[in-house]
Design a protein around this motif. Structure first.
Motif, PDB file in Angstrom:
ATOM      1  N   MET A 119       0.834  -1.191   0.000  1.00 32.30           N
ATOM      2  CA  MET A 119       0.000   0.000   0.000  1.00 32.30           C
ATOM      3  C   MET A 119       0.876   1.252   0.000  1.00 32.30           C
ATOM      4  N   ILE A 120       0.241   2.365  -0.246  1.00 32.97           N
ATOM      5  CA  ILE A 120       0.945   3.646  -0.341  1.00 32.97           C
ATOM      6  C   ILE A 120       0.862   4.359   0.995  1.00 32.97           C
ATOM      7  N   SER A 121       1.947   4.995   1.380  1.00 31.09           N
ATOM      8  CA  SER A 121       2.003   5.725   2.648  1.00 31.09           C
ATOM      9  C   SER A 121       0.999   6.874   2.666  1.00 31.09           C
ATOM     10  N   ARG A 122       0.431   7.129   3.843  1.00 28.30           N
ATOM     11  CA  ARG A 122      -0.543   8.209   4.036  1.00 28.30           C
ATOM     12  C   ARG A 122       0.025   9.575   3.674  1.00 28.30           C
ATOM     13  N   LYS A 123       1.333   9.740   3.752  1.00 25.84           N
ATOM     14  CA  LYS A 123       1.912  11.058   3.457  1.00 25.84           C
ATOM     15  C   LYS A 123       1.760  11.432   1.981  1.00 25.84           C
ATOM     16  N   TYR A 124       1.449  10.469   1.132  1.00 22.13           N
ATOM     17  CA  TYR A 124       1.245  10.730  -0.293  1.00 22.13           C
ATOM     18  C   TYR A 124      -0.235  10.809  -0.669  1.00 22.13           C
ATOM     19  N   GLU A 125      -1.111  10.876   0.321  1.00 23.03           N
ATOM     20  CA  GLU A 125      -2.552  10.849   0.072  1.00 23.03           C
ATOM     21  C   GLU A 125      -3.001  11.967  -0.871  1.00 23.03           C
ATOM     22  N   ARG A 126      -2.477  13.169  -0.688  1.00 21.61           N
ATOM     23  CA  ARG A 126      -2.870  14.297  -1.530  1.00 21.61           C
ATOM     24  C   ARG A 126      -2.492  14.061  -2.993  1.00 21.61           C
ATOM     25  N   VAL A 127      -1.334  13.515  -3.226  1.00 17.28           N
ATOM     26  CA  VAL A 127      -0.873  13.245  -4.592  1.00 17.28           C
ATOM     27  C   VAL A 127      -1.704  12.125  -5.219  1.00 17.28           C
ATOM     28  N   VAL A 128      -1.957  11.072  -4.459  1.00 17.68           N
ATOM     29  CA  VAL A 128      -2.736   9.947  -4.973  1.00 17.68           C
ATOM     30  C   VAL A 128      -4.171  10.388  -5.263  1.00 17.68           C
ATOM     31  N   PHE A 129      -4.761  11.191  -4.369  1.00 18.57           N
ATOM     32  CA  PHE A 129      -6.101  11.722  -4.603  1.00 18.57           C
ATOM     33  C   PHE A 129      -6.129  12.544  -5.880  1.00 18.57           C
ATOM     34  N   ALA A 130      -5.181  13.461  -6.045  1.00 19.65           N
ATOM     35  CA  ALA A 130      -5.134  14.310  -7.237  1.00 19.65           C
ATOM     36  C   ALA A 130      -4.956  13.471  -8.498  1.00 19.65           C
ATOM     37  N   PHE A 131      -4.131  12.436  -8.415  1.00 18.98           N
ATOM     38  CA  PHE A 131      -3.903  11.574  -9.571  1.00 18.98           C
ATOM     39  C   PHE A 131      -5.204  10.897 -10.018  1.00 18.98           C
TER      40      PHE A 131
END
Length: 76
Positions: free
Chosen positions: A1-13
């Motif tokens: 899974m992807i770290s929570r610190k990248y949530e904004r980038v993953v959401f935008a993607f």
């Protein structure tokens, strides 16, 4: 899974991916109809839309979140 610190980038993607995919299809249908080479023209429009949508959503989403948060009424 992807770290929570990248949530904004993953959401935008993903938001930009889905929105540009759907919107480019709708606008292509409206402007062109189902013409020869439609898939190519749509995928070209999708690629351009995604390249614009990703940075826009990355920047605008936190601003929209703050606006919505201020507009919402707390009912406790």
């Amino acid at each position: 899974m992807i770290s929570r610190k990248y949530e904004r980038v993953v959401f935008a993607f993903f938001m930009s991916l889905f929105m540009s995919f759907i919107m480019s299809f709708i606008i292509s249908i409206i402007n062109l109809g189902f013409v020869d080479g439609f898939m190519y023209k749509w995928m070209k429009a999708f690629g351009l839309a995604f390249m614009c949508a990703f940075p826009i959503i990355f920047v605008v989403a936190p601003i929209v979140h703050k606006i919505v948060h201020k507009l919402m009424k707390n009912i406790d």
